[in-house]
Design a protein around this motif. Structure first.
Motif, PDB file in Angstrom:
ATOM      1  N   PRO A   1      12.188 -30.773 -52.070  1.00 32.50           N
ATOM      2  CA  PRO A   1      11.429 -31.747 -52.764  1.00 32.50           C
ATOM      3  C   PRO A   1      11.664 -33.119 -52.586  1.00 32.50           C
ATOM      4  CG  PRO A   1      12.591 -30.283 -54.194  1.00 32.50           C
ATOM      5  CD  PRO A   1      13.067 -29.993 -52.934  1.00 32.50           C
ATOM      6  N   SER A   2      13.200 -33.466 -52.104  1.00 31.96           N
ATOM      7  CA  SER A   2      13.286 -35.036 -51.793  1.00 31.96           C
ATOM      8  C   SER A   2      12.652 -35.344 -50.517  1.00 31.96           C
ATOM      9  CB  SER A   2      14.710 -35.022 -51.535  1.00 31.96           C
ATOM     10  OG  SER A   2      15.395 -34.206 -50.586  1.00 31.96           O
ATOM     11  N   LEU A   3      12.194 -34.347 -49.816  1.00 27.40           N
ATOM     12  CA  LEU A   3      11.371 -35.051 -48.417  1.00 27.40           C
ATOM     13  C   LEU A   3      10.113 -35.783 -48.983  1.00 27.40           C
ATOM     14  CD1 LEU A   3      11.346 -32.295 -45.437  1.00 27.40           C
ATOM     15  CD2 LEU A   3      12.058 -34.958 -45.611  1.00 27.40           C
TER      16      LEU A   3
ATOM     17  N   LYS B   1       9.447 -36.954 -51.986  1.00 27.45           N
ATOM     18  CA  LYS B   1       9.764 -38.217 -52.568  1.00 27.45           C
ATOM     19  C   LYS B   1       9.937 -39.375 -51.460  1.00 27.45           C
ATOM     20  CE  LYS B   1      12.427 -36.385 -56.521  1.00 27.45           C
ATOM     21  NZ  LYS B   1      13.715 -35.967 -56.483  1.00 27.45           N
ATOM     22  N   ARG B   2      10.205 -39.135 -50.328  1.00 28.94           N
ATOM     23  CA  ARG B   2      10.555 -40.091 -49.124  1.00 28.94           C
ATOM     24  C   ARG B   2       9.137 -39.974 -48.394  1.00 28.94           C
ATOM     25  NH1 ARG B   2      15.722 -37.490 -48.531  1.00 28.94           N
ATOM     26  NH2 ARG B   2      17.390 -38.961 -49.622  1.00 28.94           N
ATOM     27  N   GLY B   3       8.126 -39.492 -49.001  1.00 29.12           N
ATOM     28  CA  GLY B   3       6.755 -39.565 -48.144  1.00 29.12           C
ATOM     29  C   GLY B   3       6.742 -38.475 -47.057  1.00 29.12           C
TER      30      GLY B   3
ATOM     31  N   MET C   1      16.512 -36.008 -38.277  1.00 29.47           N
ATOM     32  CA  MET C   1      16.225 -35.322 -36.988  1.00 29.47           C
ATOM     33  C   MET C   1      15.788 -34.240 -37.661  1.00 29.47           C
ATOM     34  SD  MET C   1      17.609 -32.466 -35.050  1.00 29.47           S
ATOM     35  CE  MET C   1      17.348 -31.842 -33.689  1.00 29.47           C
ATOM     36  N   GLY C   2      16.115 -33.567 -38.729  1.00 26.47           N
ATOM     37  CA  GLY C   2      15.409 -32.446 -39.500  1.00 26.47           C
ATOM     38  C   GLY C   2      15.775 -30.977 -39.097  1.00 26.47           C
ATOM     39  N   ALA C   3      16.860 -30.832 -38.077  1.00 22.82           N
ATOM     40  CA  ALA C   3      17.004 -29.308 -37.869  1.00 22.82           C
ATOM     41  C   ALA C   3      17.281 -28.436 -39.133  1.00 22.82           C
ATOM     42  CB  ALA C   3      17.755 -29.318 -36.890  1.00 22.82           C
TER      43      ALA C   3
ATOM     44  N   ASN D   1      23.156 -38.836 -32.118  1.00 21.45           N
ATOM     45  CA  ASN D   1      22.035 -37.713 -32.121  1.00 21.45           C
ATOM     46  C   ASN D   1      22.223 -36.716 -31.179  1.00 21.45           C
ATOM     47  OD1 ASN D   1      19.555 -38.469 -33.616  1.00 21.45           O
ATOM     48  ND2 ASN D   1      19.974 -40.339 -33.113  1.00 21.45           N
ATOM     49  N   ASP D   2      21.434 -35.616 -31.331  1.00 22.86           N
ATOM     50  CA  ASP D   2      21.646 -34.697 -30.849  1.00 22.86           C
ATOM     51  C   ASP D   2      20.988 -34.475 -29.372  1.00 22.86           C
ATOM     52  OD1 ASP D   2      21.604 -31.697 -29.947  1.00 22.86           O
ATOM     53  OD2 ASP D   2      21.285 -30.886 -31.833  1.00 22.86           O
ATOM     54  N   PHE D   3      21.561 -34.896 -28.354  1.00 21.85           N
ATOM     55  CA  PHE D   3      20.981 -35.092 -26.878  1.00 21.85           C
ATOM     56  C   PHE D   3      20.798 -33.674 -26.230  1.00 21.85           C
ATOM     57  CE2 PHE D   3      25.058 -33.689 -24.727  1.00 21.85           C
ATOM     58  CZ  PHE D   3      25.816 -33.843 -25.660  1.00 21.85           C
TER      59      PHE D   3
HETATM   60  P1  NDP Z   1      20.975 -33.043 -42.374  1.00 20.27           P
HETATM   61  O1  NDP Z   1      21.318 -31.634 -42.892  1.00 20.27           O
HETATM   62  O2  NDP Z   1      22.110 -33.864 -42.762  1.00 20.27           O
HETATM   63  O3  NDP Z   1      19.770 -33.489 -43.337  1.00 20.27           O
HETATM   64  C1  NDP Z   1      19.418 -34.822 -43.399  1.00 20.27           C
HETATM   65  C2  NDP Z   1      20.088 -35.409 -44.413  1.00 20.27           C
HETATM   66  O4  NDP Z   1      19.484 -36.745 -44.643  1.00 20.27           O
HETATM   67  C3  NDP Z   1      19.660 -34.838 -45.869  1.00 20.27           C
HETATM   68  O5  NDP Z   1      21.046 -34.827 -46.673  1.00 20.27           O
HETATM   69  C4  NDP Z   1      18.673 -35.942 -46.515  1.00 20.27           C
HETATM   70  O6  NDP Z   1      18.993 -36.026 -48.101  1.00 20.27           O
HETATM   71  C5  NDP Z   1      19.280 -37.197 -46.044  1.00 20.27           C
HETATM   72  N1  NDP Z   1      18.620 -38.215 -46.020  1.00 20.27           N
HETATM   73  C6  NDP Z   1      18.690 -39.550 -46.541  1.00 20.27           C
HETATM   74  N2  NDP Z   1      17.660 -40.512 -46.198  1.00 20.27           N
HETATM   75  C7  NDP Z   1      16.667 -39.852 -45.675  1.00 20.27           C
HETATM   76  C8  NDP Z   1      15.505 -39.993 -45.055  1.00 20.27           C
HETATM   77  N3  NDP Z   1      14.811 -41.224 -45.343  1.00 20.27           N
HETATM   78  N4  NDP Z   1      14.725 -39.314 -44.504  1.00 20.27           N
HETATM   79  C9  NDP Z   1      15.326 -37.895 -44.349  1.00 20.27           C
HETATM   80  N5  NDP Z   1      16.501 -37.595 -45.015  1.00 20.27           N
HETATM   81  C10 NDP Z   1      16.857 -38.206 -45.499  1.00 20.27           C
HETATM   82  O7  NDP Z   1      20.513 -33.470 -41.060  1.00 20.27           O
HETATM   83  P2  NDP Z   1      19.121 -32.716 -40.147  1.00 20.27           P
HETATM   84  O8  NDP Z   1      18.420 -31.845 -40.938  1.00 20.27           O
HETATM   85  O9  NDP Z   1      18.467 -33.844 -39.518  1.00 20.27           O
HETATM   86  O10 NDP Z   1      19.628 -32.088 -39.133  1.00 20.27           O
HETATM   87  C11 NDP Z   1      20.160 -32.410 -37.789  1.00 20.27           C
HETATM   88  C12 NDP Z   1      21.615 -31.866 -37.450  1.00 20.27           C
HETATM   89  O11 NDP Z   1      21.387 -30.093 -37.034  1.00 20.27           O
HETATM   90  C13 NDP Z   1      22.227 -32.325 -36.034  1.00 20.27           C
HETATM   91  O12 NDP Z   1      23.566 -32.577 -36.237  1.00 20.27           O
HETATM   92  C14 NDP Z   1      21.830 -31.053 -35.102  1.00 20.27           C
HETATM   93  O13 NDP Z   1      22.619 -31.247 -34.007  1.00 20.27           O
HETATM   94  C15 NDP Z   1      22.055 -30.031 -36.173  1.00 20.27           C
HETATM   95  N6  NDP Z   1      21.277 -28.896 -35.527  1.00 20.27           N
HETATM   96  C16 NDP Z   1      20.379 -28.779 -34.425  1.00 20.27           C
HETATM   97  C17 NDP Z   1      19.540 -27.561 -34.220  1.00 20.27           C
HETATM   98  C18 NDP Z   1      18.571 -27.590 -33.067  1.00 20.27           C
HETATM   99  O14 NDP Z   1      18.088 -28.818 -32.716  1.00 20.27           O
HETATM  100  N7  NDP Z   1      17.925 -26.621 -32.572  1.00 20.27           N
HETATM  101  C19 NDP Z   1      19.790 -26.367 -34.998  1.00 20.27           C
HETATM  102  C20 NDP Z   1      20.826 -26.655 -35.873  1.00 20.27           C
HETATM  103  C21 NDP Z   1      21.341 -27.748 -36.314  1.00 20.27           C
HETATM  104  P3  NDP Z   1      18.034 -34.837 -49.101  1.00 20.27           P
HETATM  105  O15 NDP Z   1      18.886 -33.693 -48.711  1.00 20.27           O
HETATM  106  O16 NDP Z   1      18.171 -35.741 -50.470  1.00 20.27           O
HETATM  107  O17 NDP Z   1      16.737 -34.893 -48.495  1.00 20.27           O
END
Ligand code: NDP
Length: 412
Positions: free
Chosen positions: A138-140, A142-144, A171-173, A268-270
């Motif tokens: 759900p927090s996503l 809220k952030r749009g 990045m969102g993985a 970042n994940d290169f």
């Molecule tokens: P996270 O698991 O850290 O999730 C993003 C975090 O950022 C959440 O806790 C979120 O909070 C918080 N957040 C704060 N501000 C924002 C904002 N403005 N917008 C979005 N999120 C915000 O990281 P990712 O999901 O991005 O995953 C990236 C990692 O996953 C990398 O380290 C990567 O190497 C790894 N990975 C890569 C894979 C691939 O590429 N195939 C597979 C598995 C892992 P909240 O929870 O409150 O929303």
């Protein structure tokens, strides 16, 4: 004094004086601290230390009207110099323009052993599935961000449920994988088939960005070639890359030089980026360069189009102090801004490589800088490095043997 002529300490002082670094951030750099064992242990497994690489910055980037110093982590000589050199030529012609894309990451839930009735049930319940995915993070919303699309794609023996997810600044993985697994759980309660896997796609198809730079011919000239001649030769070489896969791969490697260096500097994940970029290069069925160069309105116009799969928060970005420092130096406030800077760096490194190739050749600049690492490999230290490098550049003999001979003579 030019930045490349300064000592490390002078550069840090300059960044503090010009407001790119606070004194506290400068202290972090000067302390030469590696990451703590706790942090290392929390990031990956079987830790025995940490591994350092050179951390520098490229200058003169003007992207969408904003000035940037761009931190880069790279062990290859000349990449930072090349990025800065091209950025200055582009700055003098008006700077980079970028056209950011959506921030959509696609995820796949792959099912097998489904009956036709199962597939019909899933298709009928698509809004229920969509809502379940939406509520999984759900927090996503809220952030749009949040879920933006849901598609059912049939393959031979498989059904793919493809979710498009706007991950805002992450990045969102991990986020996407968690959403997919929760949604898969719901799906398994609706049908009798098996879930084979739930995972994001690194295709980067929802994050394709375009960066452009129009360069005045005057900015391209060399001692022996006019700017227009250089521009036309660049266009020809870039066109050749569209026909030759061998050339296109190296053309793209030059672009990735800059991109990967900013990825490393920002945590970042290169690997994700490399996977996305190279699948995009092959999108038409023939491996293609990420950039195109042509002449338009009396200027050289470069256009780079490729997926840039990154975040400005989350993962290692938020955990690594040096990644935070890099974002602070660039004054990055969101992921789209970072995507734009990264695309501009890729295009800058591309311009430098092409300009060198069609004029003096790549080795003239490259080996001049590479000679320092050859000097170190030969055993030089302190002032010897500069001296051995200088003498190698005079002889244009770039071998370890030559470096060792010069060092021996130097030491008497
Ligand atoms: P996270 O698991 O850290 O999730 C993003 C975090 O950022 C959440 O806790 C979120 O909070 C918080 N957040 C704060 N501000 C924002 C904002 N403005 N917008 C979005 N999120 C915000 O990281 P990712 O999901 O991005 O995953 C990236 C990692 O996953 C990398 O380290 C990567 O190497 C790894 N990975 C890569 C894979 C691939 O590429 N195939 C597979 C598995 C892992 P909240 O929870 O409150 O929303």
């Amino acid at each position: 004094m030019k930045i490349y002529e300064m000592t490390n300490e002078e550069r840090i002082r300059l960044l503090v004086q010009t407001g790119y670094l606070t004194t506290k951030q400068a202290e972090l750099l000067q302390s030469r601290r590696t990451i703590s064992l706790d942090l290392a242990n929390s990031l990956s497994e079987n830790q025995i230390g940490s591994f350092s690489l050179p951390y520098g910055f490229a200058t003169d980037f003007v992207v969408d009207g904003q000035d940037y110093l761009v931190p880069m982590v790279i062990e290859e000589p000349s990449v930072i110099a090349a990025a800065s050199n091209a950025a200055k030529r582009i700055k003098n012609s008006g700077g980079f323009r970028t056209f950011p894309s959506s921030r959509v990451v696609y995820g796949q839930i792959v099912l097998e052993n489904l009956t036709e009735t199962d597939i019909e049930t899933l298709e009928k319940k698509n809004s229920e599935i969509f809502e379940c995915a939406q509520q999984a993070h759900p927090s996503l919303i809220k952030r749009g961000g949040g879920i933006v699309s849901l598609r059912f794609n049939r393959y031979d023996g498989f059904l793919e449920i493809e979710l498009g997810i706007d991950t805002v600044d992450a990045m969102g993985a991990n986020m996407v994988n968690s959403i997919l697994e929760k949604t898969a759980h719901k799906i398994s309660s609706l049908v009798s088939g098996d879930i084979l896997c739930s995972i994001l796609s690194n295709s980067g198809q929802g994050q394709v960005i375009t960066a452009e730079a129009a360069i005045d011919f005057e900015q391209l000239k060399t001692k022996s070639m006019s700017g227009s001649e250089v521009a036309f030769r660049i266009v020809k070489l870039a066109n050749f890359a569209k026909q030759s896969v061998k050339r296109a791969v190296t053309h793209n490697k030059g672009i990735m030089n800059g991109i990967d260096a900013v990825y490393l500097a920002t945590g970042n994940d290169f690997r994700a980026q490399e996977a996305a970029a190279h699948s995009f290069a092959f999108e038409s069925g023939q491996y293609q360069p990420f950039s195109e160069w042509r002449i338009k309105d009396g200027q050289l116009l470069g256009t780079l189009k490729m997926p840039i799969e990154l975040g400005s928060v989350g993962g290692a970005i938020s955990a690594l102090p040096m990644a935070q420092l890099s974002l602070a130096i660039m004054k990055i406030t969101n992921s789209k801004q970072l995507q734009s800077v990264v695309a501009a760096v890729g295009l800058a490194n591309n311009l430098s490589a092409l300009r060198a190739l069609v004029t003096t050749g790549i080795q003239a600049g490259h080996m001049g800088l590479q000679s320092k690492s050859l000097a170190v490999s030969a055993g030089a230290s302190g002032f010897e490095i500069e001296e051995v490098s200088k003498r190698m550049n005079q002889t244009k003999n770039y071998t370890i043997e030559n470096a060792k001979n010069i060092l021996m003579k130097l030491r008497g």
